[in-house]
Design a protein around this motif. Structure first.
Motif, PDB file in Angstrom:
ATOM      1  N   TRP A 157      45.437  26.234  37.223  1.00  0.00           N
ATOM      2  CA  TRP A 157      45.152  25.824  38.605  1.00  0.00           C
ATOM      3  C   TRP A 157      43.728  25.300  38.754  1.00  0.00           C
ATOM      4  CZ3 TRP A 157      41.650  27.451  42.339  1.00  0.00           C
ATOM      5  CH2 TRP A 157      41.890  26.975  43.633  1.00  0.00           C
TER       6      TRP A 157
ATOM      7  N   SER B 249      47.432  32.343  46.893  1.00  0.00           N
ATOM      8  CA  SER B 249      48.333  31.591  46.006  1.00  0.00           C
ATOM      9  C   SER B 249      49.786  32.044  46.147  1.00  0.00           C
ATOM     10  CB  SER B 249      47.881  31.777  44.549  1.00  0.00           C
ATOM     11  OG  SER B 249      47.805  33.161  44.248  1.00  0.00           O
TER      12      SER B 249
ATOM     13  N   THR C  19      53.897  34.325  40.930  1.00  0.00           N
ATOM     14  CA  THR C  19      55.208  34.970  40.784  1.00  0.00           C
ATOM     15  C   THR C  19      55.074  36.490  40.683  1.00  0.00           C
ATOM     16  OG1 THR C  19      55.062  34.872  38.380  1.00  0.00           O
ATOM     17  CG2 THR C  19      56.069  32.963  39.481  1.00  0.00           C
TER      18      THR C  19
ATOM     19  N   GLY D 174      54.580  42.775  26.605  1.00  0.00           N
ATOM     20  CA  GLY D 174      55.996  42.487  26.796  1.00  0.00           C
ATOM     21  C   GLY D 174      56.181  41.526  27.942  1.00  0.00           C
ATOM     22  N   ILE D 175      57.441  41.168  28.177  1.00  0.00           N
ATOM     23  CA  ILE D 175      57.737  40.202  29.242  1.00  0.00           C
ATOM     24  C   ILE D 175      58.510  40.905  30.352  1.00  0.00           C
ATOM     25  CG2 ILE D 175      58.999  38.078  29.777  1.00  0.00           C
ATOM     26  CD1 ILE D 175      58.376  37.468  26.687  1.00  0.00           C
ATOM     27  N   ILE D 176      57.929  40.908  31.527  1.00  0.00           N
ATOM     28  CA  ILE D 176      58.580  41.514  32.683  1.00  0.00           C
ATOM     29  C   ILE D 176      59.662  40.533  33.156  1.00  0.00           C
ATOM     30  CG2 ILE D 176      58.244  42.296  35.066  1.00  0.00           C
ATOM     31  CD1 ILE D 176      55.249  42.812  34.170  1.00  0.00           C
TER      32      ILE D 176
HETATM   33  C1  LIG Z   1      43.997  29.879  45.674  1.00  0.00           C
HETATM   34  C2  LIG Z   1      44.123  31.153  44.881  1.00  0.00           C
HETATM   35  C3  LIG Z   1      43.918  32.374  45.509  1.00  0.00           C
HETATM   36  C4  LIG Z   1      44.029  33.555  44.780  1.00  0.00           C
HETATM   37  N1  LIG Z   1      43.818  34.743  45.426  1.00  0.00           N
HETATM   38  C5  LIG Z   1      43.932  35.886  44.741  1.00  0.00           C
HETATM   39  C6  LIG Z   1      43.709  37.138  45.394  1.00  0.00           C
HETATM   40  O1  LIG Z   1      43.379  37.212  46.569  1.00  0.00           O
HETATM   41  N2  LIG Z   1      43.869  38.259  44.659  1.00  0.00           N
HETATM   42  C7  LIG Z   1      44.229  38.236  43.334  1.00  0.00           C
HETATM   43  O2  LIG Z   1      44.364  39.293  42.729  1.00  0.00           O
HETATM   44  N3  LIG Z   1      44.430  37.061  42.689  1.00  0.00           N
HETATM   45  C8  LIG Z   1      44.289  35.898  43.358  1.00  0.00           C
HETATM   46  N4  LIG Z   1      44.485  34.719  42.710  1.00  0.00           N
HETATM   47  C9  LIG Z   1      44.821  34.729  41.262  1.00  0.00           C
HETATM   48  C10 LIG Z   1      46.331  34.586  40.917  1.00  0.00           C
HETATM   49  O3  LIG Z   1      47.068  34.024  41.939  1.00  0.00           O
HETATM   50  C11 LIG Z   1      46.897  35.920  40.518  1.00  0.00           C
HETATM   51  O4  LIG Z   1      46.272  36.311  39.338  1.00  0.00           O
HETATM   52  C12 LIG Z   1      48.423  35.924  40.285  1.00  0.00           C
HETATM   53  O5  LIG Z   1      48.787  37.261  40.089  1.00  0.00           O
HETATM   54  C13 LIG Z   1      48.909  35.119  39.090  1.00  0.00           C
HETATM   55  O6  LIG Z   1      50.322  34.952  39.193  1.00  0.00           O
HETATM   56  P1  LIG Z   1      51.058  33.787  38.378  1.00  0.00           P
HETATM   57  O7  LIG Z   1      52.514  33.932  38.566  1.00  0.00           O
HETATM   58  O8  LIG Z   1      50.479  32.481  38.717  1.00  0.00           O
HETATM   59  O9  LIG Z   1      50.689  34.200  36.896  1.00  0.00           O
HETATM   60  P2  LIG Z   1      50.134  33.299  35.647  1.00  0.00           P
HETATM   61  O10 LIG Z   1      48.875  32.672  36.068  1.00  0.00           O
HETATM   62  O11 LIG Z   1      51.241  32.383  35.257  1.00  0.00           O
HETATM   63  O12 LIG Z   1      49.931  34.408  34.602  1.00  0.00           O
HETATM   64  C14 LIG Z   1      48.973  35.412  34.781  1.00  0.00           C
HETATM   65  C15 LIG Z   1      49.107  36.434  33.636  1.00  0.00           C
HETATM   66  O13 LIG Z   1      50.356  37.111  33.741  1.00  0.00           O
HETATM   67  C16 LIG Z   1      51.154  36.899  32.557  1.00  0.00           C
HETATM   68  N5  LIG Z   1      52.535  36.796  33.019  1.00  0.00           N
HETATM   69  C17 LIG Z   1      53.044  35.929  33.924  1.00  0.00           C
HETATM   70  N6  LIG Z   1      54.344  36.204  34.127  1.00  0.00           N
HETATM   71  C18 LIG Z   1      54.652  37.252  33.313  1.00  0.00           C
HETATM   72  C19 LIG Z   1      55.836  38.001  33.061  1.00  0.00           C
HETATM   73  N7  LIG Z   1      56.967  37.753  33.707  1.00  0.00           N
HETATM   74  N8  LIG Z   1      55.780  39.010  32.171  1.00  0.00           N
HETATM   75  C20 LIG Z   1      54.632  39.296  31.505  1.00  0.00           C
HETATM   76  N9  LIG Z   1      53.491  38.616  31.702  1.00  0.00           N
HETATM   77  C21 LIG Z   1      53.508  37.620  32.606  1.00  0.00           C
HETATM   78  C22 LIG Z   1      50.585  35.642  31.930  1.00  0.00           C
HETATM   79  O14 LIG Z   1      50.835  35.617  30.543  1.00  0.00           O
HETATM   80  C23 LIG Z   1      49.115  35.791  32.250  1.00  0.00           C
HETATM   81  O15 LIG Z   1      48.527  36.670  31.330  1.00  0.00           O
HETATM   82  C24 LIG Z   1      44.357  33.521  43.404  1.00  0.00           C
HETATM   83  C25 LIG Z   1      44.569  32.289  42.778  1.00  0.00           C
HETATM   84  C26 LIG Z   1      44.458  31.123  43.493  1.00  0.00           C
HETATM   85  C27 LIG Z   1      44.723  29.823  42.786  1.00  0.00           C
END
Ligand SMILES: Cc1cc2nc3c(=O)[nH]c(=O)nc-3n(C[C@H](O)[C@H](O)[C@H](O)COP(=O)(O)OP(=O)(O)OC[C@H]3O[C@@H](n4cnc5c(N)ncnc54)[C@H](O)[C@@H]3O)c2cc1C
Length: 469
Positions: A34, A135, A140, A204-206
């Motif tokens: 992002w 976000s 997810t 692992g993978i959730i």
């Molecule tokens: C505009 C913006 C605002 C945000 N605000 C916050 C906030 O207020 N608080 C906060 O905590 N974060 C915030 N974030 C950060 C981010 O959104 C979080 O970290 C979110 O939890 C990531 O989710 P994702 O699905 O995009 O995961 P990804 O970015 O795709 O992955 C994150 C991690 O999780 C792992 N992962 C993903 N899916 C799985 C799965 N199914 N099983 C195992 N591992 C997995 C990936 O390998 C990686 O290590 C923000 C980000 C943005 C861009």
């Protein structure tokens, strides 16, 4: 990066036609996070639709020693979910709501569903799933659990870890652990679900989660101006004296962040222009809207009388409350457009925030005079998103040259005030080595032992969180 041809043909066969991508555009998208501050690379994207496919793929990866980066919305901010040579395992096709039990206050949902999907499913059942962050349309459930995400309602409901009842996980061996329990009491040994919360896909993978739901609430939202950070901290304590645990959000916004948002988004209106340096966005939530507003008014009256708040406005309706929140949520996007920003995600005990802010800014001005400090965020949790910024048209562009020194200052100060250098965004590749150097050696050794026991071949999101030599 070249995958064994036998692996490729077996992977494609088990995933089916819709279950994989190798075109250049998809590969680049999966490898671009992002924030776009670094670029990864990946040779293959797996898009399984079933837990059994995830399991079969992981077994195949073990056979061929192919490393995997699990990926959700790719919105993470610490270089954890962006592949660097690993195959990408995207959970994008696993978004189903499997079950909802309003009387048990629980929701079972697949890991690739967005946070908004979970919130809407709860709402349809007249319940609340309280996690909320900027976000949420893209992040997810799997990513939120794996980063133990926080957001704007932690003060009342806790972080993602606190909202999980059970998990379904494909272990690095490929075995499926079905831990989708809806129980709130279940003392039967190590609580395995907590291993995977915050593990960033290294263990692992959730594939699915059972989440806690809550009664729906009505909100009262106030925008408050304060003279200094000490007043902000005292205002939090005072508001909680009046409203108890119903204080759901308590966010800090500096005046210069509002100016920055307005410079990038001229249509945004400051709800209550003021010369004071700080605004607080405070939300109280209760069963009745009238009751929430009464409590907010009583707390604000007390704040005016004690001089902690100089001015305040309570949102008259949901639309106005959303316009307050839009300013808060636009800060990360506007920072990207504004110019250079050296970003940090720190926490300190709430009581230490004024001292931290003052000493850190003084130290930064010594190495980078004129740096604009934008410190905003979850002050109720002691968590600040602390950035040193410089507009893109600044001729000297001095800030970027001092990025490493500035980060060292911010992190050293956070630690000196009893805090953490990673409050809610996690570790990833970005903070792995820095954290290894400062956390107790026994903690790093235990983390390595867990990683090695579960994933002896190191195929699961290698080089994130802890490095195993
Ligand atoms: C505009 C913006 C605002 C945000 N605000 C916050 C906030 O207020 N608080 C906060 O905590 N974060 C915030 N974030 C950060 C981010 O959104 C979080 O970290 C979110 O939890 C990531 O989710 P994702 O699905 O995009 O995961 P990804 O970015 O795709 O992955 C994150 C991690 O999780 C792992 N992962 C993903 N899916 C799985 C799965 N199914 N099983 C195992 N591992 C997995 C990936 O390998 C990686 O290590 C923000 C980000 C943005 C861009």
């Amino acid at each position: 990066m070249t995958l064994p041809s036998e692996f490729l043909s077996d992977a494609k066969a088990l995933l089916g036609e819709k279950g994989w991508r190798m075109d250049a555009e998809s590969l680049e998208e999966a490898a671009t996070p992002w924030r776009g501050t670094y670029q990864g690379q990946t040779p293959f994207i797996a898009l399984p639709a079933l837990t059994e496919q995830v399991s079969a793929l992981v077994k195949l990866c073990q056979t061929h020693e192919v490393a995997i980066t699990p990926q959700g919305g790719n919105t993470g901010l610490v270089d954890a979910g962006t592949p660097h040579g690993e195959i990408t395992l995207s959970l994008r096709r696993m978004q189903a709501v499997r079950a909802i039990d309003p009387f048990n206050n629980s929701l079972t949902i697949e890991a690739g569903a967005s946070l908004v999907t979970a919130q809407n499913a709860a709402d349809d059942a007249k319940r609340l799933f309280p996690l909320s962050l900027g976000s949420e349309g893209t992040a997810t459930i799997g990513g939120l659990i794996s980063t133990n995400a926080g957001g704007v309602a932690v003060l009342r409901y806790g972080m993602m870890r606190d909202l999980i009842l059970g998990l379904e996980v494909v272990l690095p061996s490929g075995e499926i652990w079905d831990g989708l329990s809806g129980l709130r009491k279940n003392n039967t040994g190590y609580d395995l679900k907590h291993l995977f919360a915050g593990a960033e896909g290294t263990l692992g993978i959730i594939t699915a989660a059972t989440l806690k739901l809550f009664p729906k609430v009505a909100k009262s939202t106030a925008w408050i101006s304060c003279e200094n950070a000490k007043a902000v901290v005292e205002l939090l304590a005072l508001t909680r004296e009046h409203a108890g645990d119903t204080v759901t959000s308590f966010e800090i916004i500096p005046a210069n962040a509002i100016e920055m948002v307005q410079s990038e988004m001229p249509d945004v209106r400051d709800p209550q222009p003021s010369d004071l340096p700080w605004r607080v966005l405070c939300e109280i939530s209760m069963a009745s809207e009238t009751h929430a507003r009464d409590v907010m008014e009583t707390a604000l009256q007390a704040a005016f009388e004690s001089g902690l708040a100089a001015d305040a406005i309570i949102a008259e309706n949901l639309g106005q409350a959303k316009s307050f929140w839009a300013i808060r949520e636009s800060i990360p996007l506007c920072k990207r457009a504004y110019g250079t920003a050296i970003n940090h995600d720190i926490s300190v005990p709430v009581s230490q925030i004024p001292g931290f802010l003052q000493q850190t800014e003084t130290a930064i001005q010594q190495v980078s005079p004129g740096a604009e400090i934008i410190a905003f965020g979850h002050v109720g949790d002691g968590n600040l998103h602390y950035s040193a910024c410089e507009p893109k048209d600044t001729p000297s562009q001095i800030l970027a040259k001092h990025a490493a020194e500035i980060t060292e200052i911010v992190h050293t100060q956070a630690m000196a005030f009893g805090g953490s250098i990673s409050a809610e965004h996690g570790v990833g590749r970005l903070k792995r080595d820095e954290l290894a150097a400062i956390r107790p050696a026994a903690a790093t050794a235990t983390m390595k032992a867990i990683k090695t026991a579960l994933d002896p071949n190191g195929i699961m999101n290698p080089n994130r969180v802890v490095s195993v030599d």
